[in-house]
Scaffold this motif. Structure first.
Motif, PDB file in Angstrom:
ATOM      1  N   ILE A 252     -20.754 -22.265  50.463  1.00  0.00           N
ATOM      2  CA  ILE A 252     -19.569 -21.568  50.185  1.00  0.00           C
ATOM      3  C   ILE A 252     -18.449 -22.013  49.522  1.00  0.00           C
ATOM      4  N   THR A 253     -18.295 -23.440  49.506  1.00  0.00           N
ATOM      5  CA  THR A 253     -17.485 -24.004  48.655  1.00  0.00           C
ATOM      6  C   THR A 253     -17.728 -23.935  47.390  1.00  0.00           C
ATOM      7  N   GLN A 254     -18.996 -23.930  46.853  1.00  0.00           N
ATOM      8  CA  GLN A 254     -19.606 -23.652  45.518  1.00  0.00           C
ATOM      9  C   GLN A 254     -19.003 -24.756  44.541  1.00  0.00           C
ATOM     10  N   GLY A 255     -19.004 -25.983  45.071  1.00  0.00           N
ATOM     11  CA  GLY A 255     -18.605 -27.020  43.746  1.00  0.00           C
ATOM     12  C   GLY A 255     -17.101 -27.707  44.230  1.00  0.00           C
ATOM     13  N   GLU A 256     -16.721 -28.424  43.210  1.00  0.00           N
ATOM     14  CA  GLU A 256     -15.469 -29.345  43.595  1.00  0.00           C
ATOM     15  C   GLU A 256     -14.299 -28.633  44.020  1.00  0.00           C
ATOM     16  N   ALA A 257     -13.803 -27.615  43.380  1.00  0.00           N
ATOM     17  CA  ALA A 257     -12.656 -26.974  43.642  1.00  0.00           C
ATOM     18  C   ALA A 257     -12.645 -26.377  44.868  1.00  0.00           C
ATOM     19  N   GLY A 258     -13.788 -25.861  45.209  1.00  0.00           N
ATOM     20  CA  GLY A 258     -14.197 -25.323  46.704  1.00  0.00           C
ATOM     21  C   GLY A 258     -13.900 -26.499  47.711  1.00  0.00           C
ATOM     22  N   VAL A 259     -14.447 -27.591  47.461  1.00  0.00           N
ATOM     23  CA  VAL A 259     -14.439 -28.576  48.415  1.00  0.00           C
ATOM     24  C   VAL A 259     -12.837 -29.102  48.510  1.00  0.00           C
ATOM     25  N   ALA A 260     -12.425 -29.138  47.413  1.00  0.00           N
ATOM     26  CA  ALA A 260     -10.885 -29.597  47.590  1.00  0.00           C
ATOM     27  C   ALA A 260      -9.872 -28.678  48.353  1.00  0.00           C
ATOM     28  N   ALA A 261     -10.222 -27.302  48.277  1.00  0.00           N
ATOM     29  CA  ALA A 261      -9.452 -26.295  49.142  1.00  0.00           C
ATOM     30  C   ALA A 261      -9.646 -26.746  50.583  1.00  0.00           C
ATOM     31  N   VAL A 262     -10.799 -26.916  51.002  1.00  0.00           N
ATOM     32  CA  VAL A 262     -11.213 -27.112  52.413  1.00  0.00           C
ATOM     33  C   VAL A 262     -10.475 -28.548  52.830  1.00  0.00           C
ATOM     34  N   MET A 263     -10.882 -29.696  51.874  1.00  0.00           N
ATOM     35  CA  MET A 263     -10.305 -30.970  51.863  1.00  0.00           C
ATOM     36  C   MET A 263      -8.907 -30.900  52.289  1.00  0.00           C
ATOM     37  N   GLY A 264      -8.132 -30.309  51.263  1.00  0.00           N
ATOM     38  CA  GLY A 264      -6.922 -30.412  51.529  1.00  0.00           C
ATOM     39  C   GLY A 264      -6.274 -30.041  52.748  1.00  0.00           C
ATOM     40  N   HIS A 265      -7.061 -28.699  53.068  1.00  0.00           N
ATOM     41  CA  HIS A 265      -6.557 -28.240  54.463  1.00  0.00           C
ATOM     42  C   HIS A 265      -6.678 -28.997  55.704  1.00  0.00           C
ATOM     43  N   GLU A 266      -7.776 -30.007  55.752  1.00  0.00           N
ATOM     44  CA  GLU A 266      -8.159 -30.817  56.636  1.00  0.00           C
ATOM     45  C   GLU A 266      -7.176 -32.212  56.582  1.00  0.00           C
ATOM     46  N   VAL A 267      -7.072 -32.498  55.503  1.00  0.00           N
ATOM     47  CA  VAL A 267      -6.124 -33.714  55.258  1.00  0.00           C
ATOM     48  C   VAL A 267      -4.756 -33.312  55.692  1.00  0.00           C
ATOM     49  N   ALA A 268      -4.489 -31.900  55.472  1.00  0.00           N
ATOM     50  CA  ALA A 268      -3.189 -31.499  55.959  1.00  0.00           C
ATOM     51  C   ALA A 268      -2.968 -31.595  57.272  1.00  0.00           C
ATOM     52  N   HIS A 269      -3.973 -31.374  58.094  1.00  0.00           N
ATOM     53  CA  HIS A 269      -3.825 -31.329  59.578  1.00  0.00           C
ATOM     54  C   HIS A 269      -3.611 -32.790  60.110  1.00  0.00           C
ATOM     55  N   ALA A 270      -4.261 -33.647  59.390  1.00  0.00           N
ATOM     56  CA  ALA A 270      -4.135 -34.843  59.826  1.00  0.00           C
ATOM     57  C   ALA A 270      -2.865 -35.477  59.416  1.00  0.00           C
ATOM     58  N   LEU A 271      -2.243 -35.100  58.306  1.00  0.00           N
ATOM     59  CA  LEU A 271      -0.991 -35.635  57.920  1.00  0.00           C
ATOM     60  C   LEU A 271       0.403 -34.926  58.423  1.00  0.00           C
ATOM     61  N   ALA A 272       0.128 -33.710  58.925  1.00  0.00           N
ATOM     62  CA  ALA A 272       1.019 -33.188  59.700  1.00  0.00           C
ATOM     63  C   ALA A 272       1.218 -33.499  61.159  1.00  0.00           C
ATOM     64  N   ASN A 273       0.123 -34.132  61.655  1.00  0.00           N
ATOM     65  CA  ASN A 273      -0.054 -34.456  63.113  1.00  0.00           C
ATOM     66  C   ASN A 273      -0.178 -33.403  63.894  1.00  0.00           C
ATOM     67  N   HIS A 274      -1.121 -32.392  63.623  1.00  0.00           N
ATOM     68  CA  HIS A 274      -1.335 -31.238  64.333  1.00  0.00           C
ATOM     69  C   HIS A 274      -1.978 -31.935  65.513  1.00  0.00           C
ATOM     70  N   GLY A 275      -2.924 -32.840  65.464  1.00  0.00           N
ATOM     71  CA  GLY A 275      -3.484 -33.043  66.636  1.00  0.00           C
ATOM     72  C   GLY A 275      -2.686 -33.878  67.800  1.00  0.00           C
TER      73      GLY A 275
END
Length: 272
Positions: free
Chosen positions: A123-146
């Motif tokens: 579904i990511t279909q390459g680097e840009a799609g992975v970057a979209a998912v990665m940016g979202h997940e890293v954002a969770h960690a940075l914003a201390n959502h946990g």
């Protein structure tokens, strides 16, 4: 002093003394449990998860996950340093792992531990799609959502105790408690989670843009997610995540601002 008054004052006091600041939004957030306690637990759980999972190493996909993750983390470092948060990531221990699992999933743990499942790669279909998912997940960690969810969970438990004690002498105690459980779940916990998801989407766009990826690719990613789901998602008000349509509309509206922010860091071309 009545119990309800004492309990209310205790909740107010908890809010007053246990807050942190989201470095991306400037908003005050719940921090009843400090990261100094959360991070070690998260790291231990992540290691345990890896020990019980099929970790993919040495493949082109595994290297892509790590490379994109490192670019997003570097983008976050640049952003935070430029906005007065130098050293914010000092206790983060970034790790990006590809897991051999058909689930369409990726997640982040507090402190920078990220897992991607092989099932999401078509579904990511390459680097840009992975970057979209990665940016979202890293954002969770940075914003201390946990941290915020753990803190909100503690307050919710305290509130449930308050309802139980306050209604203990009532003939309708069971009804009150059931109603509180439903109201807190639909009215507080689920919207709280949806707000986190939308916040992570928006922050993630900025991070992927600073890392050199076109943020509008995130909208295309969610169109593919929507097609993959086949309309099986629950109604948005009963979901912890915004609907795919909501996300696509939000991302489309936010993409230009993400590019504008990236240009402040000298990024003028964006990889699709």
């Amino acid at each position: 002093m009545k119990f309800k008054t004492i309990f209310s004052l205790a909740i107010v006091a908890a809010f007053a003394v246990a807050c942190a600041t989201n470095p991306f939004t400037g908003k005050r957030t719940l921090a009843l449990v400090p990261n100094s306690q959360i991070f070690p637990m998260a790291f231990q759980q992540y290691d345990q998860f890896l020990g019980e999972s099929k970790v993919v190493k040495g493949t082109a996909d595994a290297r892509m996950i790590t490379n994109v993750g490192q670019k997003i983390a570097a983008a976050s470092e640049r952003y935070l340093s430029a906005n007065g948060y130098a050293g914010y990531l000092s206790n983060y221990k970034w790790e990006y792992t590809l897991i051999d699992d058909p689930s369409v999933n990726a997640w982040a743990m507090p402190g920078g531990k990220i897992a991607f499942y092989t099932g999401i790669l078509p579904i990511t279909q390459g680097e840009a799609g992975v970057a979209a998912v990665m940016g979202h997940e890293v954002a969770h960690a940075l914003a201390n959502h946990g941290q915020q969810r753990m803190s909100a969970g503690q307050i919710n438990q305290l509130a449930a105790v308050g309802v139980s004690v306050a209604s203990a002498s009532s003939e309708n105690a069971a009804i009150y408690n059931q109603a509180y459980g439903l109201a807190s779940n639909v009215g507080v916990i689920l919207p709280f989670s949806r707000n986190h998801e939308s916040e992570a989407d928006k922050i993630g766009l900025t991070l992927m843009a600073i890392a050199g990826y076109d943020p509008i690719e995130a909208a295309d990613l969610w169109r593919r997610m929507q097609a993959n789901a086949g309309g099986n998602a629950p109604p948005e008000f009963l979901s912890t995540h915004p609907s795919s349509t909501t996300r696509i509309n939000n991302i489309t509206a936010w993409a230009a601002d993400a590019k504008a922010e990236a240009r402040k860091f000298g990024v003028t071309s964006f990889k699709k």
